[in-house]
Design an enzyme around this catalytic site. Structure first.
Site, short mmCIF file in Angstrom:
data_model
loop_
_atom_site.label_atom_id
_atom_site.label_comp_id
_atom_site.label_asym_id
_atom_site.label_seq_id
_atom_site.Cartn_x
_atom_site.Cartn_y
_atom_site.Cartn_z
CG HIS A 87 -1.61 1.32 1.43
ND1 HIS A 87 -2.34 1.94 0.44
CD2 HIS A 87 -1.69 2.15 2.52
CE1 HIS A 87 -2.84 3.08 0.91
NE2 HIS A 87 -2.45 3.22 2.16
CG HIS A 89 -0.04 7.26 1.28
ND1 HIS A 89 -0.09 7.89 2.51
CD2 HIS A 89 -0.75 6.12 1.44
CE1 HIS A 89 -0.80 7.16 3.36
NE2 HIS A 89 -1.20 6.07 2.73
CE1 TYR A 114 6.34 -6.36 -19.95
CE2 TYR A 114 6.41 -4.48 -21.44
CZ TYR A 114 6.85 -5.74 -21.08
OH TYR A 114 7.76 -6.39 -21.86
#
Length: 201
Positions: A87, A89, A114
């Site tokens: 995860h 940002h 891709y």
């Protein structure tokens, strides 16, 4: 786990995560999983200072885990094939997540082969405040069909069969978001539906 820390350092050094933002987890063969601790920059990760959780995401050992543990638990709960979750940002992905006219069912066009192979259809999850458990419920609602999700005004959460797979998919998502933003205002020629479908076979 040294590999988790190396990948965290790499993501941080290349500007894909900032300050203490972002988190990584890896499912353990013997059960449970490890996740990066709260308030620690990925560039400062230490293999001896990772958080251990059980299969349900309950903290059982090590430093206090990231407050976004529920994101990882939602992905693992919905995807038995997931061996790791990343995860971030990351700047360009977050920028795309705040655009008004994106398709929430499939945020980014099939710009490259891709992207189609590593990410596929990218679902947008509505905005929830940081740490809100309802975000985990929203992620769980789509994670069975999407191994990569984009959290509105927040960033991507990506599951993979292993840590490298999750890392590479998250990086491909970020690069595609960057390309998408660079192409704003220009007519584009994305892959056709048949070209994209052929890559998924």
């Amino acid at each position: 786990m040294k590999s988790l820390c190396r990948i965290g350092h790499s993501l941080h050094s290349r500007g894909l995560t900032f300050g203490s933002s972002g988190n990584i987890s890896v499912r353990l063969p013997e059960g449970g999983w490890i996740v990066t601790p709260t308030n620690v920059a990925m560039g400062d990760l230490d293999p001896s200072q990772l958080s251990l959780l059980d299969d349900d995401g309950k903290w059982i050992d090590g430093p206090k885990p990231t407050k976004e543990t529920f994101l990882h638990a939602a992905m693992y709960g919905a995807r038995r094939d997931a061996g790791a979750v990343v995860h971030l940002h990351s700047t360009h992905s977050v920028a795309v997540s705040v655009l008004e006219d994106i398709d929430p069912a499939d945020v980014l066009p099939a710009i490259t082969a891709y992207y189609v192979m590593k990410v596929g259809a990218l679902r947008l999850i509505p905005y929830f405040p940081p740490g809100d458990p309802a975000l985990g419920e929203a992620v769980a609602g789509f994670a069975d069909k999407h191994h990569a999700l984009l959290l509105a005004n927040h960033g991507p959460v990506v599951a993979g069969a292993d840590l490298r797979s999750a890392q590479y998919a998250a990086e491909e998502l970020e690069e595609t978001a960057k390309l998408f933003l660079l192409l704003q205002g220009h007519k584009i020629r994305p892959l056709t539906a048949s070209q994209a479908a052929a890559l998924k076979q």
